[in-house]
Design a protein around this motif. Structure first.
Motif, PDB file in Angstrom:
ATOM      1  N   ALA A 140       0.838  -1.200   0.000  1.00  0.00           N
ATOM      2  CA  ALA A 140       0.000   0.000   0.000  1.00  0.00           C
ATOM      3  C   ALA A 140       0.875   1.252   0.000  1.00  0.00           C
ATOM      4  O   ALA A 140       2.091   1.184   0.224  1.00  0.00           O
ATOM      5  CB  ALA A 140      -0.911  -0.011   1.225  1.00  0.00           C
ATOM      6  N   PRO A 141       0.294   2.436  -0.275  1.00  0.00           N
ATOM      7  CA  PRO A 141       1.072   3.686  -0.214  1.00  0.00           C
ATOM      8  C   PRO A 141       1.722   3.881   1.154  1.00  0.00           C
ATOM      9  O   PRO A 141       1.249   3.353   2.167  1.00  0.00           O
ATOM     10  CB  PRO A 141       0.019   4.765  -0.502  1.00  0.00           C
ATOM     11  N   ALA A 142       2.785   4.663   1.161  1.00  0.00           N
ATOM     12  CA  ALA A 142       3.539   4.872   2.395  1.00  0.00           C
ATOM     13  C   ALA A 142       2.686   5.393   3.546  1.00  0.00           C
ATOM     14  O   ALA A 142       2.856   4.954   4.688  1.00  0.00           O
ATOM     15  CB  ALA A 142       4.712   5.819   2.124  1.00  0.00           C
ATOM     16  N   PRO A 143       1.741   6.321   3.315  1.00  0.00           N
ATOM     17  CA  PRO A 143       0.915   6.773   4.456  1.00  0.00           C
ATOM     18  C   PRO A 143       0.127   5.656   5.114  1.00  0.00           C
ATOM     19  O   PRO A 143      -0.150   5.718   6.314  1.00  0.00           O
ATOM     20  CB  PRO A 143      -0.014   7.814   3.815  1.00  0.00           C
ATOM     21  N   ALA A 144      -0.229   4.608   4.351  1.00  0.00           N
ATOM     22  CA  ALA A 144      -1.018   3.514   4.927  1.00  0.00           C
ATOM     23  C   ALA A 144      -0.205   2.736   5.952  1.00  0.00           C
ATOM     24  O   ALA A 144      -0.766   2.179   6.899  1.00  0.00           O
ATOM     25  CB  ALA A 144      -1.517   2.581   3.832  1.00  0.00           C
ATOM     26  N   ARG A 145       1.091   2.688   5.770  1.00  0.00           N
ATOM     27  CA  ARG A 145       1.943   1.959   6.712  1.00  0.00           C
ATOM     28  C   ARG A 145       2.117   2.718   8.023  1.00  0.00           C
ATOM     29  O   ARG A 145       2.721   2.202   8.960  1.00  0.00           O
ATOM     30  CB  ARG A 145       3.298   1.659   6.078  1.00  0.00           C
ATOM     31  N   ALA A 146       1.607   3.957   8.081  1.00  0.00           N
ATOM     32  CA  ALA A 146       1.654   4.739   9.318  1.00  0.00           C
ATOM     33  C   ALA A 146       0.382   4.582  10.141  1.00  0.00           C
ATOM     34  O   ALA A 146       0.261   5.213  11.185  1.00  0.00           O
ATOM     35  CB  ALA A 146       1.897   6.211   9.001  1.00  0.00           C
ATOM     36  N   LEU A 147      -0.566   3.766   9.676  1.00  0.00           N
ATOM     37  CA  LEU A 147      -1.778   3.535  10.449  1.00  0.00           C
ATOM     38  C   LEU A 147      -1.433   2.902  11.791  1.00  0.00           C
ATOM     39  O   LEU A 147      -0.578   2.017  11.867  1.00  0.00           O
ATOM     40  CB  LEU A 147      -2.733   2.619   9.675  1.00  0.00           C
ATOM     41  N   GLY A 148      -2.102   3.346  12.815  1.00  0.00           N
ATOM     42  CA  GLY A 148      -1.852   2.821  14.144  1.00  0.00           C
ATOM     43  C   GLY A 148      -3.101   2.266  14.778  1.00  0.00           C
ATOM     44  O   GLY A 148      -4.147   2.097  14.132  1.00  0.00           O
ATOM     45  N   ASP A 149      -3.026   2.009  16.049  1.00  0.00           N
ATOM     46  CA  ASP A 149      -4.122   1.417  16.797  1.00  0.00           C
ATOM     47  C   ASP A 149      -5.184   2.470  17.099  1.00  0.00           C
ATOM     48  O   ASP A 149      -4.875   3.565  17.586  1.00  0.00           O
ATOM     49  CB  ASP A 149      -3.580   0.820  18.100  1.00  0.00           C
ATOM     50  N   GLY A 150      -6.461   2.163  16.790  1.00  0.00           N
ATOM     51  CA  GLY A 150      -7.556   3.066  17.097  1.00  0.00           C
ATOM     52  C   GLY A 150      -7.826   4.135  16.060  1.00  0.00           C
ATOM     53  O   GLY A 150      -8.568   5.075  16.332  1.00  0.00           O
TER      54      GLY A 150
END
Length: 406
Positions: free
Chosen positions: A303-313
């Motif tokens: 996925a795009p780089a911003p998607a890998r910054a998704l966190g908990d909640g």
């Protein structure tokens, strides 16, 4: 002269009659139209969701003592076995016997957890093997033309889900073994106390520090939570669906994840629909029966780089695809309307033929927010009226409104 005057009067009267007939003649009704096309049709359920970790681990004090200041902070990445906290045992002679028994009980609990984790791992291994056999059999039947492609996709998804479940069971087994080692080390520290000797707490798994629950140096009791760990690469999404909608969100259904904070959409699959519902009061004060649906993220590493910054909640919007047809005949949902007569009710559309509107009954297979799937009644390329006005009747002359005109 009289004949000329009479002819002129008759001509004028005839022209006036024609002018009046033209003035009072019915005008064509201006309508907007759309063309029935063939393409992919999807029916879906849209709901808000939030991300969460599939597994989170709480590192707690295995014995009473004084914990030194924890230097880790939220977001720090740590490896399995790394020291996360240091504890100095504080053992009073009056509570040595009680503490010893507590530590023995903790060791027994940890050993029982290992046995339970081993049983879960064995069960997951058998289920994964069974899913692999089913997927292999389905591939062979699909190659011979005896199996639908959708069934093959379902079996492949079941194999992927079983593999993830086996990985989670293996992780739980390692964590349980780590818990036994920690409990045994704490028991040895109680049996042979040494003043000033520090007891180190290690991370059970590799992951990210989610929360530091006790950052300052202080005395803690047995079992006090110190910090939370988790692997942000193993995120899932939880959506709370109405029970009526949840019955259509079958495990393995495709999920489109939108409004997650970045460009484009992400892909997911429904892993599980929890069996127990709960009552939730909506913003309008209405009691609703809802159930949690667990969704796995698919291809997050691509996925795009911003998607890998998704966190908990984190909050997202999920669209669970409940029906998909590749070559469906589609019209705008605003072109379809119900009709009722002596033969019973049904659905119909107005089709424009030779400049007139003709009522055509249709069979609607499904609809979504913008399109309706027409199973029979019209052919591809038919010109249908969208938002038909109340004055439109079968046989009325119509004029198609040119939306591109200025």
């Amino acid at each position: 002269m009289k004949k000329t005057t009479l002819a002129g009067s008759i001509g004028a009267a005839l022209a006036a009659a024609l002018l009046l007939a033209w003035a009072f003649a019915p005008r064509p009704l201006v309508v907007e139209t759309a063309v029935a096309t063939q393409g992919r049709f999807e029916a879906s359920i849209e709901e808000d969701g939030r991300t969460r970790l599939r597994d989170r681990y709480v590192v707690s004090a295995p014995l009473a003592g004084r914990v030194q200041r924890i230097v880790l902070r939220e977001g720090d990445r740590i490896e399995a076995g790394a020291v996360v906290a240091t504890l100095e045992p504080v053992l009073s002679p009056l509570v040595d016997e009680r503490t010893l028994r507590e530590q023995q009980a903790q060791l027994q609990i940890a050993q029982a957890t290992v046995q339970r984790a081993a049983a879960r791992w064995e069960q997951a291994r058998v289920q994964r093997q069974q899913a692999a056999n089913e997927a292999l059999r389905s591939e062979q039947l699909a190659q011979q033309g005896f199996l639908a492609p959708t069934r093959l996709d379902t079996d492949r998804l079941a194999l992927a889900a079983a593999t993830k479940e086996l990985d989670a069971a293996e992780s739980d087994r390692r964590v349980a073994a780590h818990g036994v080692a920690q409990a045994r080390a704490a028991l040895e520290a109680v049996r042979q106390p040494a003043p000033g000797r520090a007891f180190t707490l290690q991370a059970p798994v590799a992951g990210t520090v989610l929360r530091v629950l006790q950052a300052s140096e202080t005395s803690v009791a047995l079992g006090t939570p110190l910090l939370e760990l988790g692997d942000l690469g193993a995120l899932e999404i939880v959506a709370e669906l109405l029970t009526g909608d949840a019955l259509r969100a079958l495990p393995g259904s495709r999920v489109v994840i939108e409004r997650w904070g970045g460009p484009g959409v992400l892909e997911g699959r429904v892993r599980r629909v929890e069996p127990a519902a709960f009552t939730k009061v909506s913003a309008l004060g209405v009691e609703e029966q809802r159930v949690k649906v667990l969704i796995d993220l698919v291809g997050l590493d691509r996925a795009p780089a911003p998607a890998r910054a998704l966190g908990d909640g984190f909050r997202v919007t999920v669209r669970i695809v409940t029906l998909a047809e590749e070559r469906a005949l589609k019209v705008p949902v605003s072109a379809v309307f119900p009709v009722a007569d002596d033969g019973g009710g049904g659905m119909a559309v107005f089709v424009v033929r030779d400049g007139r509107a003709q009522l055509q009954r249709v069979e609607v297979a499904a609809r979504n927010g913008g399109e309706a799937w027409i199973k029979r009644g019209i052919d591809a390329g038919a010109q249908v009226v969208v938002y038909p006005p109340p004055a439109l009747q079968p046989g009325v002359r119509v004029q198609v409104h040119d939306s591109t005109a200025r």
